[in-house]
Design a protein around this motif. Sequence first.
Motif, short mmCIF file in Angstrom:
data_model
loop_
_atom_site.label_atom_id
_atom_site.label_comp_id
_atom_site.label_asym_id
_atom_site.label_seq_id
_atom_site.Cartn_x
_atom_site.Cartn_y
_atom_site.Cartn_z
N ILE A 173 22.82 -32.53 63.33
CA ILE A 173 23.60 -33.84 63.71
C ILE A 173 24.23 -34.37 62.55
O ILE A 173 23.69 -34.78 61.58
CB ILE A 173 22.60 -34.81 64.80
N LEU A 227 18.71 -42.01 63.51
CA LEU A 227 18.88 -40.56 63.09
C LEU A 227 18.02 -40.32 62.09
O LEU A 227 17.82 -41.08 60.89
CB LEU A 227 20.03 -40.34 62.67
N GLU A 286 18.18 -36.10 70.71
CA GLU A 286 18.93 -34.73 70.55
C GLU A 286 18.13 -34.27 69.24
O GLU A 286 17.71 -35.07 68.57
CB GLU A 286 20.35 -34.88 70.12
#
Length: 427
Positions: free
Chosen positions: A39, A7, A35
Amino acid sequence: MSEGKLLIKDGHVVDPSQKLDKICDILIEDGKISEIGQIANAGAGGDTIIAKGKHVFPGLIDARVFVGEPGGEHRETIASASRAAAKGGVTSFIMMPETDPVIDDVALVDFVRRAARDDASVRVYPAAGITKGLSGEELTEFGLLQEAGAVMLTDGRRSIENNLVLRRALTYARDFDMVVAKETIDKDLSSNGVMNEGLNATHMGLPGIPREAEIIVLERDLRLAALTGGNYHAAKISTSDSAEVISKYKKLGYPVTCGISVNHLTLNENDIGRYRTYLRLQPPLRSEDDRQAMIAALSDGTIDIIVSSHDPHDVDEKRHPFAEAADGAIGLETLFAAAMRLYHNDEVPLVRIIDALSTKPAEIFGLKGGTLKPGANADLIIADLDIPWIVEESDIVSKSKNTPFEGEKFSGKIVRTMVDGKTIYEE
């Protein structure tokens, strides 16, 4: 960074392919963008990079890189060019065919691909010659070269003089939907010149290259592109008249594009100073009026892409009187920082700069990359746009050191480069 989940948190993401320009997060899974948005966390077993205060961009794609290998490994190898690219935020580059032997057949295209697979951490795409031996006479086998992995057709620094050969090349390439990238220089008009023709050249006692040496060839090329409907790309333009004629043909709907070296956006003929041979370039650095016209053409989209025109030369080729030195300069490591001058000076919007450095070259040449859309390969860079630094020869990782920006002060530096979600360079 190993494969798995990663991430990137709180970075300012700029992605022209999605018209994205805001602070958000990017989740990477197994080397691909999974994505993008807000998040919470990377999930079980995932890692996190905090990018707060930094920008995240698609990896840069440099469409004009000269490499010595094969035949000139003392100047640059595919491996050393890859290291320089990674440091400069370039995750993909197109390698010009001017090697020894030149890349004009399937075996040489295959050699580049295998060498890149074994030795490079970035994506290296081979360009192939339009003509055999880059002689401007007999066409190469476009279809076979494309099948082998060539992504561009070009004779590199050489401009095809024979109109019929160029017409046939554009027609033949059209059938394979390949781009013909052309140098726009008249061999005769530029034969004795070493810098831009004008008062500066006169004062320095150096023979000049007139702007017409570029414009005449470009206008000829564009007429043939219109005649054939071929995909034509002017490799590097440098004058206001060139931008005007490119704009005219674009408005008429012809499939023409053009690039510019970052040098011609950020330097002019006055920077040559006391005969600095690292600033002997092709085309030559032009006047400040032309530089400003190039910035305007980049901003409005007339100029599609920015290239480094990375062209390594060793000391023996550059330590000569200006008129006798080889032309060309390295640029992979300074491409991003030099382009950021346009942003810091409020001359070109950041989104347009990244479009020209990444998204647009991917689109023109049909390459992977240039986007952070979900499903895309995680080729990206994290940059701090405000880090000040000075270009020092001792810091250059390219095998050659002929940078036109030696001793220059920049603001903006790559702090991390990633290919397929793996970190290949970290500041």
